[in-house]
Design a protein around this motif. Sequence first.
Motif, PDB file in Angstrom:
ATOM      1  N   SER A 184       0.698  -1.131   0.117  1.00  0.00           N
ATOM      2  CA  SER A 184      -0.138   0.101   0.034  1.00  0.00           C
ATOM      3  C   SER A 184       1.018   1.302   0.014  1.00  0.00           C
ATOM      4  O   SER A 184       0.388   2.220  -0.340  1.00  0.00           O
ATOM      5  N   ASN A 241      -2.151   6.277   0.257  1.00  0.00           N
ATOM      6  CA  ASN A 241      -3.366   5.776  -0.633  1.00  0.00           C
ATOM      7  C   ASN A 241      -4.230   6.841  -1.211  1.00  0.00           C
ATOM      8  O   ASN A 241      -4.687   6.616  -2.330  1.00  0.00           O
ATOM      9  N   TYR A 299      -9.854   0.626  -1.733  1.00  0.00           N
ATOM     10  CA  TYR A 299      -8.900   0.119  -0.623  1.00  0.00           C
ATOM     11  C   TYR A 299      -9.870  -0.679   0.202  1.00  0.00           C
ATOM     12  O   TYR A 299      -9.237  -1.162   1.546  1.00  0.00           O
TER      13      TYR A 299
END
Length: 426
Positions: free
Chosen positions: A29, A65, A336
Motif C-alpha cells: 500500500s 493511498n 482500498y
Amino acid sequence: MRRTTAIAALAAIALAAAGCSSSSSSSGSSGGSTSSAAAGGNTVDIYSSLPMQGASSAQTIPLVNGIKLALAQANNKAGNFTVNYQVLDDSTAAAGKWDPGQTAANARKVASDPKAVFYIGEFNSGASEVSIPILNEAGIPQVSPANTYVGLTTNLPGSAPGEPQKYYPTGKRTYLRIVPIDSIQAAADLIAMKNAGCTKVAVANDKEAYGAGLATLLGLEKGFYGINIVSNTGIDPTAPNFRSYASTVQGQGANCFFFAGIVSNGAVQITKDVHSALPTAKIFGGDGVCTSSYTAASQGGVPAAIDPLIQCTVATQDLAAYPGGKDFLSAYAAKYNTSSPDPYAIYGYAVMQLALNTIKNLGAQGNSKSAILSALFADKSVQSVLGTYGFDANGDTTLKSYGVYKVGSNGDPVFFQTVTPTKTVS
C-alpha cells in the motif's frame, strides 16, 4: 528532534552527503513508482517523502493511498504530461520514525532529478527543517500535507531565532502547506480543553520542532481561553517510563494532561503513567497522536480503559461533510476496501489533486518547476476536495479550522466537532 538538534544534524549531513542514499518503497500500500511510462519529454516526476515505518505509518499509508487514488482517477496524467509518482520513505527501521539522514537523502535524490516538479512532504515538521533548504536550492516546489510548526514559514511567537529565513538559502520561498499552522491548532486544543472542563493542564512535549513548538503556543495562547497550564515539560522519548513525571503533575493538581509530540516519542507510555497517577484526568493531544497507533490498544496504543478520556485535534473535520468528501470516501472504499480511513487520507488526495491541476493548468509549462511554484503562490482559489482555499505569501493555507476527535469503540479516532479559533498569537 529539537530545532537546535536539527541544525546540528544538517551540518553532519552535509559532511556525509556523498555517502548517503535514498530509500524508496517498491510494493504494497506504500508502493513505489505508480506510472509505467518510460522517461520522455512529456513525463514529469512527483515524489512523496513520508515515514512509512513505525507508528506514523498508521497515518502515512492512508495518506499515500489518497495520493494514489487521485493519480489513478486522472489516469496518471496532468494535462499532456504523464506523471511518474515515487514513494520515498524518510524513516528507518532502526529509528522507527523519520530520520534526518534519510530525509536529506530523499531531498537530494529529488533535487538531482531534472524531471522532478513536485515534492510532497514532509510529514514531520522536524524533517522539513532538513529537506526545505536542500529543495530550496534546487527550486523544487514542496508542499506538506501535515506540517504545522510555525517556524517553517513565519517568525510568529513559538518560532526560533533565524526562522524561517534560514530554511530558504536562495531567499525565495519554495515550501507551502495545506494544513493550518500550530498557532491555530494550539487555540483549537485550548478550546477543546476549556469545553471539557479543564482547569489545570500539565503539558509534556517530545522536544522535536512540532512538539516543542505546539507546547510553547499553548502557553502563549492560554490567556485567550482561560486555561491554566501548570507546567510544560520536555521529556526524554527513550525513557523506559515516566512515573516520576506523573507523580510531579499529580502534585501540581492537574486535572488534564496534554501531550505535544508524535506517537513514537513516548506518547503511549507517558499517557499510561499519567493515567495511573491521575485516573480521572482527561487526556489531550494534537495531530501527532490523533491516530489509531496511539488510541487503539490492538495497534500498540493505550489501554482501552483510557480511550473515553481522550480528545485530540487534526486539521480534518468530518470527511463526509467536505464538498468532495462523500465522493472521495466512496472512491476510497472501492479501491482500498475501507469506508473510514485515517483523516490524513483526504489530505493525500488533496495534495496530489493540487499538483495535477497546477501542472495541467500551466499547459506547455507544466514541466517547469519555476512556473509551478509561481502558480502555487498565486492561486488564491484552489478548487479542492477540501473546498476552496489559497496560499498566503508565506506558503500557509487560508484554511483555519481543526477537527476535534474522540475515540470510538474500536479504538480509532472518531470525529466529534469542528473548531475555528478566532484568537491566536500574531
